[in-house]
Design a protein around this motif. Sequence first.
Motif, short mmCIF file in Angstrom:
data_model
loop_
_atom_site.label_atom_id
_atom_site.label_comp_id
_atom_site.label_asym_id
_atom_site.label_seq_id
_atom_site.Cartn_x
_atom_site.Cartn_y
_atom_site.Cartn_z
N SER A 115 -3.25 -7.30 -3.77
CA SER A 115 -3.86 -8.19 -4.76
C SER A 115 -2.90 -9.28 -5.22
N HIS A 116 -1.61 -9.07 -4.95
CA HIS A 116 -0.59 -10.07 -5.29
C HIS A 116 -0.20 -10.90 -4.07
N GLY A 117 -0.82 -10.61 -2.92
CA GLY A 117 -0.55 -11.39 -1.71
C GLY A 117 0.82 -11.17 -1.12
N VAL A 118 1.40 -10.00 -1.37
CA VAL A 118 2.72 -9.68 -0.81
C VAL A 118 2.70 -8.23 -0.31
N PRO A 119 3.54 -7.91 0.68
CA PRO A 119 3.67 -6.52 1.13
C PRO A 119 4.25 -5.66 0.01
N ALA A 120 3.98 -4.37 0.07
CA ALA A 120 4.55 -3.45 -0.93
C ALA A 120 6.07 -3.48 -0.90
N LEU A 121 6.64 -3.73 0.27
CA LEU A 121 8.10 -3.76 0.39
C LEU A 121 8.72 -4.89 -0.44
N ILE A 122 7.94 -5.91 -0.71
CA ILE A 122 8.41 -6.99 -1.58
C ILE A 122 7.94 -6.77 -3.02
N TYR A 123 6.73 -6.27 -3.16
CA TYR A 123 6.16 -6.03 -4.49
C TYR A 123 6.99 -5.01 -5.27
N ASP A 124 7.36 -3.92 -4.61
CA ASP A 124 8.20 -2.90 -5.24
C ASP A 124 8.91 -2.13 -4.13
N MET A 125 10.08 -2.59 -3.76
CA MET A 125 10.76 -2.01 -2.60
C MET A 125 11.29 -0.61 -2.86
#
Length: 260
Positions: free
Chosen positions: A224-234
């Motif tokens: 929903s934020h348009g980013v992979p989880a690895l970037i959203y919360d690594m």
Amino acid sequence: MISIAIANQKGGVGKTTTAINLATALAATGHRTLLIDLDPQGNASTGLGVQVRDRKRSSYDLLMGDCTIDDAVIRSLVPGLDIIPATQDLSGAEIELIEVEQRTHRLLNALQSAGTHRWNVCLIDCPPSLGLLTVNAMVAVQSILVPLQCEFFALEGLSQLLQTFERIRARFNEDLSILGVALTMYDRRNRLTEQVAEDVRACLGDLVFKTVIPRNVRLSEAPSHGVPALIYDMRCAGSEAYMALARELIEKLPKAEVAA
């Protein structure tokens, strides 16, 4: 270039989440990575922040021969990761391809005619079906990676996928192999989850990755934020699991081809 289809005809097993985060992890470890979104829903494209208005050319145009890979590829926000996005036009591709020459080899032909030396690894996010789009992906790649949700019905879907895999290998792609099965949505509090995991490992042995992907709210929030989880919360459990899975995957890849 190593090419891998991420496939399972059952929806909701984590194909797109796996495709996005594995591609991100591979890029983060220095592998030039291409992600091809072959799902009409276009969730992999959205999950990497590619807006619909920016999808001037797509995997649909590529399959129909209306553009080249160079025309369709878009740089993602992740350094080292490019994507060929999907649009809803793909919904009609199954019917349109029936009348097209070499309908099962359209993606393979596009990849072979491109300067694929730009990338070390290509991941293909397949739709939740065993139609012509998934067949095109399986014909075009060297191996498939199967995300498998830890629930009873997923086992039935796996048997259907393996049957399709054998047919594709016999008729179109004799070099096709199964890179591995990744257990997703793993919940240690659920006894059924553990039982399914044990059954899959007993059946497929070393084909099953040691790393399991847990149920994790951060994995669900990230798109929903348009980013992979690895970037959203690594540092979340899901991101750490996908990094571990990427390390396992890299160990299974032919070193010479990955480095080319």
